[in-house]
Design a protein around this motif. Sequence first.
Motif, PDB file in Angstrom:
ATOM      1  N   ARG A  27     -34.556 -11.076  11.317  1.00 32.84           N
ATOM      2  CA  ARG A  27     -33.988 -12.315  10.789  1.00 32.84           C
ATOM      3  C   ARG A  27     -32.483 -12.340  11.057  1.00 32.84           C
ATOM      4  O   ARG A  27     -31.856 -11.314  11.280  1.00 32.84           O
ATOM      5  N   ASP A  28     -31.910 -13.527  10.995  1.00 26.94           N
ATOM      6  CA  ASP A  28     -30.474 -13.703  11.192  1.00 26.94           C
ATOM      7  C   ASP A  28     -29.797 -13.556   9.828  1.00 26.94           C
ATOM      8  O   ASP A  28     -29.590 -14.526   9.103  1.00 26.94           O
ATOM      9  N   TRP A  29     -29.485 -12.303   9.502  1.00 28.74           N
ATOM     10  CA  TRP A  29     -28.939 -12.012   8.171  1.00 28.74           C
ATOM     11  C   TRP A  29     -27.555 -12.596   7.979  1.00 28.74           C
ATOM     12  O   TRP A  29     -27.193 -12.989   6.862  1.00 28.74           O
ATOM     13  N   ALA A  30     -26.776 -12.698   9.032  1.00 27.31           N
ATOM     14  CA  ALA A  30     -25.457 -13.332   8.917  1.00 27.31           C
ATOM     15  C   ALA A  30     -25.614 -14.805   8.548  1.00 27.31           C
ATOM     16  O   ALA A  30     -24.858 -15.329   7.723  1.00 27.31           O
ATOM     17  N   ALA A  31     -26.599 -15.455   9.143  1.00 27.95           N
ATOM     18  CA  ALA A  31     -26.859 -16.856   8.809  1.00 27.95           C
ATOM     19  C   ALA A  31     -27.302 -16.983   7.357  1.00 27.95           C
ATOM     20  O   ALA A  31     -26.917 -17.924   6.665  1.00 27.95           O
ATOM     21  N   MET A  32     -28.110 -16.023   6.893  1.00 23.88           N
ATOM     22  CA  MET A  32     -28.533 -16.059   5.497  1.00 23.88           C
ATOM     23  C   MET A  32     -27.329 -15.912   4.570  1.00 23.88           C
ATOM     24  O   MET A  32     -27.184 -16.680   3.617  1.00 23.88           O
ATOM     25  N   ARG A  33     -26.483 -14.940   4.857  1.00 25.36           N
ATOM     26  CA  ARG A  33     -25.291 -14.739   4.011  1.00 25.36           C
ATOM     27  C   ARG A  33     -24.425 -15.996   3.967  1.00 25.36           C
ATOM     28  O   ARG A  33     -23.834 -16.314   2.945  1.00 25.36           O
ATOM     29  N   ALA A  34     -24.354 -16.722   5.080  1.00 22.29           N
ATOM     30  CA  ALA A  34     -23.517 -17.917   5.156  1.00 22.29           C
ATOM     31  C   ALA A  34     -24.042 -19.057   4.281  1.00 22.29           C
ATOM     32  O   ALA A  34     -23.278 -19.950   3.916  1.00 22.29           O
ATOM     33  N   LEU A  35     -25.309 -19.029   3.927  1.00 22.96           N
ATOM     34  CA  LEU A  35     -25.886 -20.068   3.074  1.00 22.96           C
ATOM     35  C   LEU A  35     -25.531 -19.884   1.609  1.00 22.96           C
ATOM     36  O   LEU A  35     -25.648 -20.827   0.818  1.00 22.96           O
ATOM     37  N   TYR A  36     -25.135 -18.679   1.233  1.00 23.27           N
ATOM     38  CA  TYR A  36     -24.902 -18.311  -0.162  1.00 23.27           C
ATOM     39  C   TYR A  36     -23.427 -18.023  -0.425  1.00 23.27           C
ATOM     40  O   TYR A  36     -22.723 -17.530   0.453  1.00 23.27           O
ATOM     41  N   TRP A  37     -22.991 -18.284  -1.634  1.00 21.09           N
ATOM     42  CA  TRP A  37     -21.675 -17.839  -2.069  1.00 21.09           C
ATOM     43  C   TRP A  37     -21.685 -16.307  -2.085  1.00 21.09           C
ATOM     44  O   TRP A  37     -22.730 -15.700  -2.359  1.00 21.09           O
ATOM     45  N   PRO A  38     -20.555 -15.655  -1.833  1.00 21.61           N
ATOM     46  CA  PRO A  38     -20.541 -14.186  -1.796  1.00 21.61           C
ATOM     47  C   PRO A  38     -21.049 -13.533  -3.083  1.00 21.61           C
ATOM     48  O   PRO A  38     -21.675 -12.484  -3.034  1.00 21.61           O
ATOM     49  N   GLU A  39     -20.818 -14.160  -4.232  1.00 23.68           N
ATOM     50  CA  GLU A  39     -21.231 -13.574  -5.513  1.00 23.68           C
ATOM     51  C   GLU A  39     -22.609 -14.065  -5.966  1.00 23.68           C
ATOM     52  O   GLU A  39     -23.024 -13.821  -7.093  1.00 23.68           O
ATOM     53  N   THR A  48     -44.265  -9.180 -15.350  1.00 24.83           N
ATOM     54  CA  THR A  48     -43.819  -7.887 -15.877  1.00 24.83           C
ATOM     55  C   THR A  48     -42.329  -7.839 -16.172  1.00 24.83           C
ATOM     56  O   THR A  48     -41.814  -6.802 -16.582  1.00 24.83           O
ATOM     57  N   GLY A  49     -41.610  -8.946 -15.946  1.00 27.06           N
ATOM     58  CA  GLY A  49     -40.168  -8.974 -16.174  1.00 27.06           C
ATOM     59  C   GLY A  49     -39.457  -9.664 -15.036  1.00 27.06           C
ATOM     60  O   GLY A  49     -40.067 -10.350 -14.223  1.00 27.06           O
ATOM     61  N   SER A  50     -38.164  -9.452 -14.953  1.00 29.56           N
ATOM     62  CA  SER A  50     -37.391 -10.093 -13.894  1.00 29.56           C
ATOM     63  C   SER A  50     -36.738  -9.037 -13.006  1.00 29.56           C
ATOM     64  O   SER A  50     -36.550  -7.896 -13.407  1.00 29.56           O
ATOM     65  N   GLU A  51     -36.408  -9.483 -11.801  1.00 22.76           N
ATOM     66  CA  GLU A  51     -35.723  -8.635 -10.831  1.00 22.76           C
ATOM     67  C   GLU A  51     -34.602  -9.469 -10.229  1.00 22.76           C
ATOM     68  O   GLU A  51     -34.857 -10.545  -9.684  1.00 22.76           O
ATOM     69  N   SER A  52     -33.369  -9.008 -10.350  1.00 19.25           N
ATOM     70  CA  SER A  52     -32.221  -9.757  -9.869  1.00 19.25           C
ATOM     71  C   SER A  52     -31.427  -8.911  -8.879  1.00 19.25           C
ATOM     72  O   SER A  52     -31.330  -7.690  -9.039  1.00 19.25           O
ATOM     73  N   CYS A  53     -30.871  -9.578  -7.864  1.00 20.14           N
ATOM     74  CA  CYS A  53     -30.126  -8.843  -6.854  1.00 20.14           C
ATOM     75  C   CYS A  53     -29.082  -9.730  -6.187  1.00 20.14           C
ATOM     76  O   CYS A  53     -29.132 -10.954  -6.301  1.00 20.14           O
ATOM     77  N   THR A  54     -28.177  -9.095  -5.481  1.00 18.42           N
ATOM     78  CA  THR A  54     -27.235  -9.819  -4.634  1.00 18.42           C
ATOM     79  C   THR A  54     -27.933 -10.138  -3.318  1.00 18.42           C
ATOM     80  O   THR A  54     -29.041  -9.652  -3.052  1.00 18.42           O
ATOM     81  N   ILE A  55     -27.284 -10.895  -2.475  1.00 12.74           N
ATOM     82  CA  ILE A  55     -27.853 -11.210  -1.161  1.00 12.74           C
ATOM     83  C   ILE A  55     -28.029  -9.927  -0.347  1.00 12.74           C
ATOM     84  O   ILE A  55     -29.075  -9.708   0.273  1.00 12.74           O
ATOM     85  N   ASP A  56     -27.032  -9.061  -0.341  1.00 11.43           N
ATOM     86  CA  ASP A  56     -27.141  -7.812   0.427  1.00 11.43           C
ATOM     87  C   ASP A  56     -28.242  -6.907  -0.122  1.00 11.43           C
ATOM     88  O   ASP A  56     -28.940  -6.247   0.646  1.00 11.43           O
ATOM     89  N   GLU A  57     -28.420  -6.881  -1.434  1.00 12.51           N
ATOM     90  CA  GLU A  57     -29.510  -6.094  -2.016  1.00 12.51           C
ATOM     91  C   GLU A  57     -30.868  -6.690  -1.632  1.00 12.51           C
ATOM     92  O   GLU A  57     -31.816  -5.959  -1.357  1.00 12.51           O
ATOM     93  N   TYR A  58     -30.959  -8.006  -1.594  1.00 15.18           N
ATOM     94  CA  TYR A  58     -32.200  -8.662  -1.172  1.00 15.18           C
ATOM     95  C   TYR A  58     -32.527  -8.279   0.275  1.00 15.18           C
ATOM     96  O   TYR A  58     -33.651  -7.894   0.584  1.00 15.18           O
ATOM     97  N   ILE A  59     -31.541  -8.382   1.142  1.00 18.84           N
ATOM     98  CA  ILE A  59     -31.738  -8.046   2.556  1.00 18.84           C
ATOM     99  C   ILE A  59     -32.180  -6.593   2.696  1.00 18.84           C
ATOM    100  O   ILE A  59     -33.148  -6.292   3.406  1.00 18.84           O
ATOM    101  N   ALA A  60     -31.507  -5.689   2.010  1.00 22.38           N
ATOM    102  CA  ALA A  60     -31.865  -4.264   2.085  1.00 22.38           C
ATOM    103  C   ALA A  60     -33.285  -4.019   1.588  1.00 22.38           C
ATOM    104  O   ALA A  60     -34.029  -3.230   2.175  1.00 22.38           O
TER     105      ALA A  60
END
Length: 147
Positions: A27-39, A48-60
């Motif tokens: 995937r074009d991860w740079a393009a994905m990052r550009a769609l989102y605010w850095p934070e 079973t609950g929730s799971e939250s992450c940053t964009i970089d954590e999602y990609i990883a």
Amino acid sequence: MSDTAAAIEQLVTDAYAVISGPAGAERDWAAMRALYWPEARMTALRPTGSESCTIDEYIAGKRAFLTDNGFGETALVNRVEVYGDIGHAWSSYDGAWTEADGTTGATRGINSFQVRRDQTGRCRIHSLLWLVETPACPLPADMETRR
């Protein structure tokens, strides 16, 4: 539809497109990052609950799954609202992938995109919250069919 609402519609389309692709396609991860605010945060609500992450954590965490299995996700119905520099897209989705054994997996649910417009007028995703459809929580009838 206002220019901002149209921009948010396109942003949602782009968010689905950037994670979608055939097995073996990076995937074009740079393009994905550009769609989102850095934070920006991405949060999945699960039985079973929730799971939250940053964009970089999602990609990883999702890179191997998306690339190895192929994955496609598209909007069924989008509802967009705008107030000043904030917007919201309530977007039902349909997704599919191929497991290692060749069987197909499928998912549907609702994504809630919170969007902010910056000083240049560009809209980006501030946060994404989603819930996968279950028998106990089916999609609302008016959000089921692609329009």
